[in-house]
Design a protein around this motif. Structure first.
Motif, PDB file in Angstrom:
ATOM      1  N   THR A 269       0.736  -1.424   0.071  1.00  0.00           N
ATOM      2  CA  THR A 269      -0.122  -0.154   0.449  1.00  0.00           C
ATOM      3  C   THR A 269       0.753   1.430   0.093  1.00  0.00           C
ATOM      4  O   THR A 269       0.179   2.584  -0.139  1.00  0.00           O
ATOM      5  CB  THR A 269      -1.012  -0.284   1.098  1.00  0.00           C
ATOM      6  OG1 THR A 269       0.168  -0.102   2.341  1.00  0.00           O
ATOM      7  CG2 THR A 269      -1.791  -0.939   0.811  1.00  0.00           C
ATOM      8  N   ALA A 537      -5.936   4.920  -7.546  1.00  0.00           N
ATOM      9  CA  ALA A 537      -4.821   5.009  -6.560  1.00  0.00           C
ATOM     10  C   ALA A 537      -3.271   5.437  -6.150  1.00  0.00           C
ATOM     11  O   ALA A 537      -2.446   5.234  -5.996  1.00  0.00           O
ATOM     12  CB  ALA A 537      -4.493   3.170  -6.621  1.00  0.00           C
ATOM     13  N   CYS A 541      -7.108   9.214  -2.180  1.00  0.00           N
ATOM     14  CA  CYS A 541      -7.792   8.591  -2.166  1.00  0.00           C
ATOM     15  C   CYS A 541      -8.867   8.333  -1.461  1.00  0.00           C
ATOM     16  O   CYS A 541      -9.510   8.161  -0.334  1.00  0.00           O
ATOM     17  CB  CYS A 541      -6.868   6.562  -1.708  1.00  0.00           C
ATOM     18  SG  CYS A 541      -5.309   6.495  -2.811  1.00  0.00           S
ATOM     19  N   VAL A 546     -11.286   2.635  -4.587  1.00  0.00           N
ATOM     20  CA  VAL A 546     -11.065   2.133  -4.381  1.00  0.00           C
ATOM     21  C   VAL A 546     -11.504   0.945  -4.463  1.00  0.00           C
ATOM     22  O   VAL A 546     -10.904  -0.303  -4.969  1.00  0.00           O
ATOM     23  CB  VAL A 546      -9.670   2.351  -2.850  1.00  0.00           C
ATOM     24  CG1 VAL A 546      -9.380   0.583  -2.825  1.00  0.00           C
ATOM     25  CG2 VAL A 546      -9.130   3.520  -2.737  1.00  0.00           C
ATOM     26  N   LEU A 590      -4.410  -2.850  -4.290  1.00  0.00           N
ATOM     27  CA  LEU A 590      -6.077  -2.680  -4.512  1.00  0.00           C
ATOM     28  C   LEU A 590      -6.672  -3.073  -3.213  1.00  0.00           C
ATOM     29  O   LEU A 590      -7.377  -2.705  -2.436  1.00  0.00           O
ATOM     30  CB  LEU A 590      -7.127  -2.320  -5.358  1.00  0.00           C
ATOM     31  CG  LEU A 590      -6.090  -1.370  -6.658  1.00  0.00           C
ATOM     32  CD1 LEU A 590      -6.348  -1.850  -8.567  1.00  0.00           C
ATOM     33  CD2 LEU A 590      -6.616   0.132  -6.045  1.00  0.00           C
ATOM     34  N   ARG A 607      -0.621   8.862   0.191  1.00  0.00           N
ATOM     35  CA  ARG A 607      -1.659   9.012   0.165  1.00  0.00           C
ATOM     36  C   ARG A 607      -2.630   9.342   1.553  1.00  0.00           C
ATOM     37  O   ARG A 607      -2.698   9.528   2.439  1.00  0.00           O
ATOM     38  CB  ARG A 607      -2.193   6.699  -0.541  1.00  0.00           C
ATOM     39  CG  ARG A 607      -1.945   6.436  -1.179  1.00  0.00           C
ATOM     40  CD  ARG A 607      -2.189   5.614  -1.770  1.00  0.00           C
ATOM     41  NE  ARG A 607      -1.863   4.707  -2.927  1.00  0.00           N
ATOM     42  CZ  ARG A 607      -1.168   3.979  -3.172  1.00  0.00           C
ATOM     43  NH1 ARG A 607      -0.098   3.776  -1.962  1.00  0.00           N
ATOM     44  NH2 ARG A 607      -0.889   3.810  -4.661  1.00  0.00           N
TER      45      ARG A 607
END
Length: 689
Positions: A269, A537, A541, A546, A590, A607
């Motif tokens: 991630t 992504a 986000c 997502v 994802l 993010r």
């Protein structure tokens, strides 16, 4: 005053000529598998990738008597040889005002969380050896007249641990390591793409690769088999996963292949995004002096109208200019820096201009346009003013400040027909690095015996990291992997394993995806994957987006499984395999991201998790920005990592606590025997925190 650096020195640090490779060895045997006659190249240890980390592992293994071979899709074509890795972050025990200790450096490396404490300590301790050995090989790290290494501050670094040979630092690292590999006569198979891991119940047995040079009527795809006792993943990150990317073209990494082999991934991630020029031209990060000289940043719409868009975000000229400067050592986007008019508000503004279809430029021949008052070097925040004053950069224009502070920055773009001393430079917010990757222990071992991972292929970096520490990590763990393989003694001679059964299964899997009547091509898959990852992504986000993106990614992989991929020519088989594996890797990212968000995970690293109920609300001069309200990171999430593995067609995701390190408790007389007997290489994974 301007620095006077002769042109020949600038040329030598910019035009780094890579060494010529020796011809690859000829195959000593072939095997018949189904309808194919495949060449066989036996080795003790096999390294996938020819970047700085892979070359370090190969060189160190050869020095320890390991029979080692390198395979590379494109020698000197990866990120460390071609991209903007301009510094290395190292231990700084050199001066009183920049003193250091290993534990303090380890704490800085893992400060962003989601990183094993023992790994951070290993990287801190190993940095001294990494730097010294690179200098021994000829890397021209800068020194003062008394031998102290010149240092400066970088991303997530308050001490000043970074050093640099200029914009080509990582390429110079690859060069000196490649020259050493050639001196040591390590076999090197260029234009060779790894596609399938071969293994049995005991662990790894080899690798299936595609070598176009091997293509014959009896081997139309150019398949080749490399039996080995140890396999090192060192092929970098998944640069092709994003449409908006600063990775050089063709950087696929090996995450999809790793998942298919049963390897566990971690922290996928976590990535880095930041401002850079696009790879369609000359991909390069615009950090350091590019922004510290405070150029004018503007956008242009479809009608050619120029917009001073940062004036819509910052309150004063001083505030805007000071934060442009700070992008030099706060280069990666970070959600928390969108708050309180900090530097990542610039990333957000640039990203939103791109969403509106506008092109963004920086102009080194203009100072920033005013918001409340004209730009002046006399009106800057104290940290910015002090830095420029110390650097002697009091010139009237950004280009002159850049020419004084870093003339190599100008020379670099000139090599690619971009003269930033005359023309504005177009740029955007792009994906630059994956901090996650294959999960490894303190010796670089994966969950499958005999398989190791180093560099960006490994998932050792945590949620954030000091700039340049990834290069250091690759050097440190490249050495540790070599030490472990050397101590095991199983790779001192070419593997004699019978890989025919595993190879037959792998070939059936690869060729089974080729279907002449499929409506899917690898180009279709590329467009689908890249658009989805960049649009849903990236730095912003939305939980629902997502989740929808994950559903679409699963549907794509189902289509690939059911319909196969149309391959017009045999030579396209390698791209078909790579994009099939990239589609799998993108679904994994994802799936992990959706899992993290669904469990209440907040914004960290690269993010912002946008949420109308989020605790953090960025502001602009025009008021709140509710569309980018985001969740803050939960402190508890820093203490663990998300592990991902493939089970059939589903991803199993688990939350695993970081491994601990509670201080150096070594004692010479007690611990020396473990070194002498090799027990240190047989140590298990340390306890979790």
């Amino acid at each position: 005053m301007s620095l006077s650096v002769p042109q020949k020195i600038l040329d030598a640090l910019t035009d780094v000529v890579m060494p010529r490779l020796k011809p690859a060895p000829k195959a000593a045997e072939t095997i018949r598998i189904g309808d194919f006659d495949l060449p066989v190249y036996r080795t003790g240890a096999l390294v996938i990738g020819s970047g700085a980390a892979g070359l370090r592992a190969a060189v160190e293994m050869k020095r320890r008597g390991v029979d080692v071979t390198i395979v590379s899709q494109s020698a000197w074509g990866g990120t460390s040889a071609c991209s903007g890795s301009d510094k290395q972050t190292l231990h700084t025990a050199n001066t009183k005002d920049q003193g250091d200790n290993f534990q303090a450096m380890a704490e800085a490396i893992r400060a962003g969380g989601a990183m094993d404490e023992d790994t951070a300590y290993i990287e801190a301790v190993g940095s001294v050896r990494a730097m010294a050995s690179l200098q021994y090989l000829g890397l021209p790290l800068p020194q003062d007249h008394l031998g102290g290494t010149l240092r400066y501050q970088t991303d997530h670094d308050e001490v000043g641990r970074a050093t640099s040979c200029g914009p080509r630092t990582s390429r110079l690292m690859v060069k000196v390591l490649a020259e050493e590999a050639i001196r040591l006569d390590i076999p090197f198979f260029n234009q060779t793409t790894a596609i399938k891991v071969l293994k049995n119940t005991q662990g790894v047995t080899g690798l299936l690769a595609i070598r176009p040079k091997e293509s014959t009527d009896a081997n139309p795809y150019g398949l080749a088999v490399f039996p080995c006792s140890a396999l090192v993943f060192a092929a970098g990150g998944p640069g092709e996963m994003y449409r908006d990317s600063v990775f050089p073209n063709g950087c696929f990494g090996t995450l999809g292949m790793a998942l298919e082999a049963g390897l566990e991934l971690t922290n996928i991630t976590e990535s880095q995004f930041g401002i850079s020029t696009r790879r369609e031209g000359f991909p390069w990060n615009l950090s350091g002096t590019y922004v510290q000289v405070i150029p004018h940043i503007y956008s242009v719409d479809g009608d050619g109208t120029e917009r001073h868009f940062l004036a819509d975000y910052y309150r004063t000229t001083q505030e805007m200019a000071s934060n442009i400067f700070r992008k030099g050592y706060q280069w990666p986007f970070h959600a928390s820096r969108m708050l309180d008019f900090q530097s990542s508000l610039i990333d957000l503004a640039i990203f939103r201009e791109g969403q509106k279809g506008r092109r963004v430029f920086m102009d080194f021949n203009r100072n920033p346009e005013p918001i409340d008052a004209p730009f002046s070097l006399e009106r800057l925040d104290s940290d910015v003013a002090d830095y420029l004053r110390s650097a002697g950069a009091d010139h009237a224009l950004p280009i002159d400040r850049l020419r004084h502070m870093n003339p190599l920055a100008i020379e670099l773009y000139k090599r690619y027909k971009v003269d930033i001393s005359a023309d504005p430079l177009e740029f955007a917010v792009n994906n630059q690095h994956m901090n996650g990757g294959i999960a490894v222990d303190t010796w670089g071992r994966t969950n499958i015996p005999g398989i190791y991972a180093v560099g960006e292929a490994s998932g050792t970096h945590g949620a954030t990291r000091p700039g340049g520490s990834a290069l250091n990590a690759g050097q440190v763990f490249g050495t540790r992997v070599a030490e472990h393989i050397g101590a095991a003694g199983t790779a001192r001679a070419p593997s004699q394993s019978d890989v025919s059964g595993a190879a037959a299964t792998a070939i059936s899997n690869v060729t089974g995806h080729r279907k002449s009547d499929s409506p899917l091509t690898w180009k279709d898959i590329r467009a689908d994957v890249q658009a989805r990852m960049s649009d849903h992504a990236g730095i912003l986000c939305n939980p629902a987006d997502v989740s929808d993106a994950l559903t679409d990614a699963r549907a794509l992989n189902t289509r690939i499984h059911d319909l196969g991929i149309a391959v017009a020519r045999n030579a396209e088989m390698v791209r078909a395999v790579q994009w099939q594996q990239m589609a799998l890797a993108s679904e994994a990212v994802l799936a992990a991201l959706d899992h993290y968000i669904a469990k209440g995970g907040g914004s960290r690293g690269a993010r912002a998790i946008c949420d109308p109920l989020g605790e953090s609300l960025p502001m602009s001069v025009q008021g709140p920005l509710p569309e980018v309200r985001f969740r803050t990171e939960r402190e508890a999430d820093k203490n663990s990592q998300l592990k991902v593995r493939l089970d059939g067609t589903n991803f199993v995701i688990t939350d695993v606590a970081n491994r601990c390190y509670d201080g150096d408790k070594s004692f010479f007389e007690r611990d020396w025997p473990a070194w002498l007997t090799g027990d240190i290489y047989r140590s298990g994974v340390e306890a979790s925190c």
